[in-house]
Write an enzyme that holds these catalytic residues in place. Structure first.
Site, PDB file in Angstrom:
ATOM      1  N   LYS A  70       0.815  -1.221   0.000  1.00  0.00           N
ATOM      2  CA  LYS A  70       0.000   0.000   0.000  1.00  0.00           C
ATOM      3  C   LYS A  70       0.852   1.277   0.000  1.00  0.00           C
ATOM      4  O   LYS A  70       0.450   2.289  -0.547  1.00  0.00           O
ATOM      5  CB  LYS A  70      -0.946   0.002   1.203  1.00  0.00           C
ATOM      6  CG  LYS A  70      -2.122  -0.952   1.055  1.00  0.00           C
ATOM      7  CD  LYS A  70      -3.073  -0.837   2.232  1.00  0.00           C
ATOM      8  CE  LYS A  70      -4.325  -1.653   1.987  1.00  0.00           C
ATOM      9  NZ  LYS A  70      -5.343  -1.468   3.014  1.00  0.00           N
ATOM     10  N   ASP A 106     -10.408   3.088   1.797  1.00  0.00           N
ATOM     11  CA  ASP A 106     -10.693   2.440   3.091  1.00  0.00           C
ATOM     12  C   ASP A 106     -11.489   3.350   4.029  1.00  0.00           C
ATOM     13  O   ASP A 106     -12.453   2.921   4.662  1.00  0.00           O
ATOM     14  CB  ASP A 106      -9.382   2.035   3.790  1.00  0.00           C
ATOM     15  CG  ASP A 106      -8.819   0.733   3.250  1.00  0.00           C
ATOM     16  OD1 ASP A 106      -9.590  -0.072   2.684  1.00  0.00           O
ATOM     17  OD2 ASP A 106      -7.601   0.514   3.391  1.00  0.00           O
TER      18      ASP A 106
HETATM   19  P1  NAP Z   1      -1.481  -2.703  10.528  1.00  0.00           P
HETATM   20  O1  NAP Z   1      -1.183  -1.512   9.691  1.00  0.00           O
HETATM   21  O2  NAP Z   1      -0.481  -3.796  10.605  1.00  0.00           O
HETATM   22  O3  NAP Z   1      -1.769  -2.173  12.034  1.00  0.00           O
HETATM   23  C1  NAP Z   1      -1.992  -3.058  13.085  1.00  0.00           C
HETATM   24  C2  NAP Z   1      -2.337  -2.301  14.360  1.00  0.00           C
HETATM   25  O4  NAP Z   1      -2.653  -3.259  15.369  1.00  0.00           O
HETATM   26  C3  NAP Z   1      -1.206  -1.460  14.914  1.00  0.00           C
HETATM   27  O5  NAP Z   1      -1.764  -0.346  15.563  1.00  0.00           O
HETATM   28  C4  NAP Z   1      -0.546  -2.409  15.921  1.00  0.00           C
HETATM   29  O6  NAP Z   1       0.079  -1.742  16.997  1.00  0.00           O
HETATM   30  C5  NAP Z   1      -1.758  -3.127  16.457  1.00  0.00           C
HETATM   31  N1  NAP Z   1      -1.475  -4.474  16.988  1.00  0.00           N
HETATM   32  C6  NAP Z   1      -1.137  -5.590  16.284  1.00  0.00           C
HETATM   33  N2  NAP Z   1      -1.009  -6.647  17.104  1.00  0.00           N
HETATM   34  C7  NAP Z   1      -1.271  -6.186  18.366  1.00  0.00           C
HETATM   35  C8  NAP Z   1      -1.300  -6.795  19.652  1.00  0.00           C
HETATM   36  N3  NAP Z   1      -1.026  -8.091  19.813  1.00  0.00           N
HETATM   37  N4  NAP Z   1      -1.597  -6.030  20.724  1.00  0.00           N
HETATM   38  C9  NAP Z   1      -1.880  -4.706  20.570  1.00  0.00           C
HETATM   39  N5  NAP Z   1      -1.865  -4.072  19.382  1.00  0.00           N
HETATM   40  C10 NAP Z   1      -1.581  -4.804  18.291  1.00  0.00           C
HETATM   41  O7  NAP Z   1      -2.843  -3.385  10.078  1.00  0.00           O
HETATM   42  P2  NAP Z   1      -4.118  -2.685   9.415  1.00  0.00           P
HETATM   43  O8  NAP Z   1      -4.007  -2.711   7.933  1.00  0.00           O
HETATM   44  O9  NAP Z   1      -4.338  -1.374  10.098  1.00  0.00           O
HETATM   45  O10 NAP Z   1      -5.294  -3.732   9.800  1.00  0.00           O
HETATM   46  C11 NAP Z   1      -5.742  -3.820  11.118  1.00  0.00           C
HETATM   47  C12 NAP Z   1      -7.039  -4.632  11.218  1.00  0.00           C
HETATM   48  O11 NAP Z   1      -8.054  -4.012  10.451  1.00  0.00           O
HETATM   49  C13 NAP Z   1      -6.945  -6.077  10.713  1.00  0.00           C
HETATM   50  O12 NAP Z   1      -7.709  -6.884  11.576  1.00  0.00           O
HETATM   51  C14 NAP Z   1      -7.565  -5.999   9.340  1.00  0.00           C
HETATM   52  O13 NAP Z   1      -8.144  -7.237   8.946  1.00  0.00           O
HETATM   53  C15 NAP Z   1      -8.653  -4.953   9.576  1.00  0.00           C
HETATM   54  N6  NAP Z   1      -9.050  -4.271   8.332  1.00  0.00           N
HETATM   55  C16 NAP Z   1     -10.342  -4.399   7.921  1.00  0.00           C
HETATM   56  C17 NAP Z   1     -10.760  -3.768   6.774  1.00  0.00           C
HETATM   57  C18 NAP Z   1     -12.190  -3.932   6.334  1.00  0.00           C
HETATM   58  O14 NAP Z   1     -12.488  -3.614   5.163  1.00  0.00           O
HETATM   59  N7  NAP Z   1     -13.085  -4.357   7.185  1.00  0.00           N
HETATM   60  C19 NAP Z   1      -9.859  -2.971   6.020  1.00  0.00           C
HETATM   61  C20 NAP Z   1      -8.536  -2.843   6.470  1.00  0.00           C
HETATM   62  C21 NAP Z   1      -8.152  -3.513   7.641  1.00  0.00           C
HETATM   63  P3  NAP Z   1       1.639  -1.243  16.940  1.00  0.00           P
HETATM   64  O15 NAP Z   1       1.636   0.010  16.142  1.00  0.00           O
HETATM   65  O16 NAP Z   1       1.969  -1.055  18.368  1.00  0.00           O
HETATM   66  O17 NAP Z   1       2.408  -2.365  16.281  1.00  0.00           O
END
Ligand code: NAP
Length: 288
Positions: A70, A106
């Protein structure tokens, strides 16, 4: 003889795994009688520049971009729409006369799910977002620009949460702060929150017993609780919130509406939301 030459779109990512986008878009194209076809393109890391060049060379109409590309895709594009520029991330590419435009759908996808589908009035509301990753950024910028009153960001990496808050304050006059992702902090802020949005992957299949550090008793109506996760459809957080009488919204609507926005960018037509939802739910059922 008429050649069969559908306009091609697809999704670029690696690994792609079980993406829901091909069946969702293909069903929508079919329903509207559009000569488009959506295919998965699992592109290995070294090949991203060639793959993006290939969009132009092959006359592909556009594509979705997902993890891990991305951000990496940005320097390979000709133009960035404001939606992607602000976030520093692209999830949709459109090929316009050989020039590639990057968008991010998004945030608007989440906003449409919240306001159009669930009829939530966000104006002046206090929103708590758990997380500061890509999805949280998209949701935070979009809500700050759409008129919420106050935004609280709670992230494990506090520095990253602070950076997101500062980025938002540079653009929007929304009262924004970052707090630590700790149980006692969440307990103290939750009583003043109208909408809680979980963007952490905690509770996502197969780790369905996990949830953010929140106790059941802190979830009280009229709090609206959203989880960006759509598999399972009801995470542990949403199940507890529902039990407490809160309104709950999962990530299915966001997935559909971010796709619907991309669909409209490629085809110029409004996406058939009901068809996309039906196909998505069928595929999710098969995964459980
Ligand atoms: P990302 O950029 O990797 O961000 C992950 C976030 O989660 C970061 O803030 C990270 O914190 C935190 N995190 C990960 N593991 C953790 C843990 N064990 N304890 C506490 N915090 C934790 O991922 P993303 O793209 O934002 O996606 C995040 C979620 O949104 C996923 O579940 C994804 O499937 C969902 N999503 C859904 C849609 C939809 O259309 N419904 C679209 C996009 C994403 P740190 O910064 O501290 O590492």
């Amino acid at each position: 003889m008429k050649l069969f030459s559908p306009q091609l779109v697809g999704i670029i990512g690696y690994p792609l795994g079980h993406t829901m986008s091909p069946p969702m878009h293909n069903a929508a194209f079919h329903y509207l009688g559009l000569d488009f076809m959506y295919v998965p393109f699992p592109v290995q890391p070294d090949h991203l520049p060639k793959a993006i060049e290939g969009i132009k060379a092959l006359g592909i109409a556009g594509c979705n971009v997902t993890i891990p590309y991305k951000e990496q895709v940005i320097p390979l594009l000709d133009h960035l729409h404001d939606s992607a520029n602000m976030l520093g991330a692209v999830n949709t590419v459109v090929n316009r006369d050989g020039e590639l435009w990057g968008y991010n759908t998004d945030g608007i996808g989440f906003l449409r799910s919240l306001t159009e589908e669930s009829n939530i009035d966000i104006r002046g509301k206090t929103v708590l977002i758990l997380g500061a990753g890509g999805a949280a950024r998209a949701v935070a910028f979009t809500l700050a620009g759409a008129g919420i009153g106050r935004l609280i960001i709670a992230n494990r990496n506090h520095h990253k949460g602070l950076n997101l808050a500062v980025d938002i304050l540079h653009i929007y006059p929304c009262q924004t702060e970052a707090v630590e992702l700790k149980a006692h902090v969440l307990k103290s802020v939750l009583p003043s929150v109208d909408i809680l949005i979980n963007t952490l992957p905690l509770g996502m299949y197969p780790q369905i017993d996990e949830m953010p550090p929140i106790e059941e008793e802190w979830l009280n109506p009229p709090l609206v609780v959203c989880d960006l996760i759509y598999n399972p459809p009801k995470t542990k957080l949403l199940a507890l919130a529902k039990k407490r009488g809160c309104r709950v919204i999962n990530g299915e609507g966001m997935l559909i509406y971010q796709g619907a926005e991309a669909f409209q960018l490629w085809t110029g037509q409004k996406a058939p939301i009901l068809i996309m939802r039906r196909v998505l739910e069928q595929h999710l059922l098969r995964q459980v």
